[in-house]
Design an enzyme around this catalytic site. Structure first.
Site, PDB file in Angstrom:
ATOM      1  CG  ASP A  23     123.228  82.975  63.097  1.00  0.00           C
ATOM      2  OD1 ASP A  23     123.696  83.969  62.498  1.00  0.00           O
ATOM      3  OD2 ASP A  23     123.944  82.151  63.686  1.00  0.00           O
TER       4      ASP A  23
ATOM      5  NE  ARG B  34     128.689  91.719  85.580  1.00  0.00           N
ATOM      6  CZ  ARG B  34     127.933  92.067  86.634  1.00  0.00           C
ATOM      7  NH1 ARG B  34     126.641  92.289  86.487  1.00  0.00           N
ATOM      8  NH2 ARG B  34     128.473  92.187  87.836  1.00  0.00           N
TER       9      ARG B  34
ATOM     10  CE  LYS C 111     132.354  83.936  62.308  1.00  0.00           C
ATOM     11  NZ  LYS C 111     131.248  83.031  62.442  1.00  0.00           N
TER      12      LYS C 111
ATOM     13  CE1 TYR D 165     130.087  78.693  63.112  1.00  0.00           C
ATOM     14  CE2 TYR D 165     129.279  78.608  65.358  1.00  0.00           C
ATOM     15  CZ  TYR D 165     130.312  78.773  64.467  1.00  0.00           C
ATOM     16  OH  TYR D 165     131.572  79.027  64.929  1.00  0.00           O
TER      17      TYR D 165
HETATM   18  C1  LIG Z   1     130.707  82.246  63.459  1.00  0.00           C
HETATM   19  C2  LIG Z   1     129.258  82.009  63.582  1.00  0.00           C
HETATM   20  C3  LIG Z   1     128.642  81.915  64.839  1.00  0.00           C
HETATM   21  C4  LIG Z   1     129.433  81.983  66.129  1.00  0.00           C
HETATM   22  O1  LIG Z   1     130.033  83.209  66.321  1.00  0.00           O
HETATM   23  P1  LIG Z   1     131.409  83.432  67.139  1.00  0.00           P
HETATM   24  O2  LIG Z   1     131.604  84.892  67.062  1.00  0.00           O
HETATM   25  O3  LIG Z   1     132.456  82.638  66.450  1.00  0.00           O
HETATM   26  O4  LIG Z   1     131.189  82.926  68.525  1.00  0.00           O
HETATM   27  C5  LIG Z   1     127.270  81.740  64.861  1.00  0.00           C
HETATM   28  N1  LIG Z   1     126.547  81.646  63.722  1.00  0.00           N
HETATM   29  C6  LIG Z   1     127.117  81.721  62.505  1.00  0.00           C
HETATM   30  C7  LIG Z   1     126.264  81.617  61.295  1.00  0.00           C
HETATM   31  C8  LIG Z   1     128.483  81.914  62.389  1.00  0.00           C
HETATM   32  O5  LIG Z   1     129.041  81.974  61.180  1.00  0.00           O
END
Ligand SMILES: *Cc1c(COP(=O)(O)O)cnc(C)c1O
Length: 388
Positions: A170, A46, A195, A98
């Site tokens: 983000d 961890r 993603k 998001y």
């Molecule tokens: C998918 C997404 C998230 C969240 O990510 P997860 O891996 O699904 O928890 C946050 N911000 C954006 C822009 C996303 O597309």
């Protein structure tokens, strides 16, 4: 070295004992101590794991940061970041954030005394007006999800600094291949590695990179204390995915341009949101901070009645949530990603019941366009077109 090289080489030369080119996956949760008071640098997974460490230093390197952190999901990363703040603190955030981040802020963190003001962060005047004496963070996405609004990262970072707050970006949609917010003045960059970085729709992951030593120490403490770290097997999958990020992003970018231009000319499509289109508001700001337009776009059909048949008729394109993988995916934000956002709120910024979001994959663009064309054609029954 150039980013393409650093990506392709990620994970190589990690195991001097064997010379393995593909890095080993260290499943061990615990590591033997050479003697009392001594450590190999690894004690407990961890806190630090050799496989995770490679992923963490790779994201730090790609974002031109000094430290990286890997989490079990993008949302695990986001929620760990919000632990930097105290009850009574205030956040200014992009208004078409998001959906999961919005839900976390509104349904969980608000109860704990963290409040958020949502503004069009594309409008720096609006950001400035929203900042209060207790504002500790400006949280932005650019381009946003799903209407692809652009925010000036340099401008927001300057406003945050002036206010004694930090800027969190983000950067999921652009990936470090196209956009590096730390270079533009942001303090923290965040990814849903699920993603583009993972890129194959087969691993959930959250990544964070910072360049400030104090922030790095605080995040290291939080990551270890909260414990939502990414497992070694998944770290390996993300590093493996990242090796081809440059090639994939180039193709996503090319395909999305072609699909966006095709959609723009279609008589049953009333709006296309893509930062690479002439006339996209914010195109210039985007070009000043990003090396490409990415693979995400959204489009509005002329009538809501077309949504269901389009989703039922796509054959190559998959009707599924998520984005950024090699396969083309289409979603309906009003009922899926943005379902938790009140209708009046989402409609105010363009997420109408006629909007579809498209994650353009790396297939041949002609096949993608052909599939869209036949699905739209099948949905056309009873709809009045410009051609009628
Ligand atoms: C998918 C997404 C998230 C969240 O990510 P997860 O891996 O699904 O928890 C946050 N911000 C954006 C822009 C996303 O597309």
């Amino acid at each position: 070295m150039k980013i393409e090289t650093r990506l392709a080489q990620a994970g190589n030369r990690q195991d001097s004992a064997t010379g393995a080119v593909s890095m080993p996956i260290h499943h061990s949760t615990t590591f033997s101590h050479p003697a009392l008071g001594q450590s190999t640098g690894f004690d407990y997974t961890r806190t630090l794991n050799p496989t995770r460490k490679v992923l963490e230093s790779t994201i730090a390197d790609l974002e031109n940061g000094t430290s990286g952190f890997a989490f079990a999901s993008g949302m695990a990363a986001v929620s760990c970041l919000f632990e930097l703040f105290e009850p009574g603190d205030h956040i200014v955030a992009s208004n078409d954030l998001y959906g999961g981040t919005y839900r976390l802020l509104e349904q969980i963190l608000k109860r704990k005394g963290l409040t958020t003001t949502y503004v069009d962060t594309g409008d720096l005047q609006a950001v400035e007006t929203a900042v209060r004496s207790n504002t500790k963070c400006i949280f932005i996405e650019t381009p946003t999800n799903p209407t692809m609004k652009i925010t000036d990262i340099r401008g927001c970072s300057a406003i945050a600094k002036e206010a004694g707050a930090i800027t969190i970006v983000d950067n999921t949609f652009m990936s470090p291949y196209f956009q590096r917010p730390l270079d533009l003045g942001a303090d923290i960059v965040l990814h849903s590695g699920t993603k583009y970085l993972g890129g194959h729709n087969d691993v959930l992951c959250g990544l964070v990179a910072v360049k400030d030593e104090d922030l790095s120490q605080r995040l290291y403490f939080l990551q270890n204390s909260i414990g939502s770290v990414l497992g070694p097997q998944d770290c390996w999958l993300v590093v493996r995915g990242m090796k081809t990020l440059a090639l994939r992003m180039e193709r996503h970018n090319e395909n999305a341009q072609l699909v966006a231009r095709w959609l723009e000319r279609h008589p049953l499509i009333t709006k296309v949101y893509y930062p690479g289109l002439d006339g996209h508001p914010g195109k210039e700001v985007h070009e000043g901070q990003s090396g490409g337009y990415g693979g995400m776009l959204s489009f509005e059909v002329v009538e809501e009645s077309m949504i269901e048949p389009i989703l039922a008729n796509v054959k190559l394109i998959t009707f599924a949530e998520s984005l950024g993988g090699v396969e083309s995916l289409i979603t309906y934000p009003a009922r899926q990603t943005h379902f938790d956002i009140p209708k009046e709120v989402r409609e105010a910024y363009g997420v109408t019941d006629r909007l579809l979001r498209f994650s353009v994959g790396i297939e041949h663009y002609q096949d993608i366009i052909e599939d869209l064309a036949q699905a739209i054609e099948a949905a056309k029954v009873g709809v009045k077109t410009n051609e009628d």
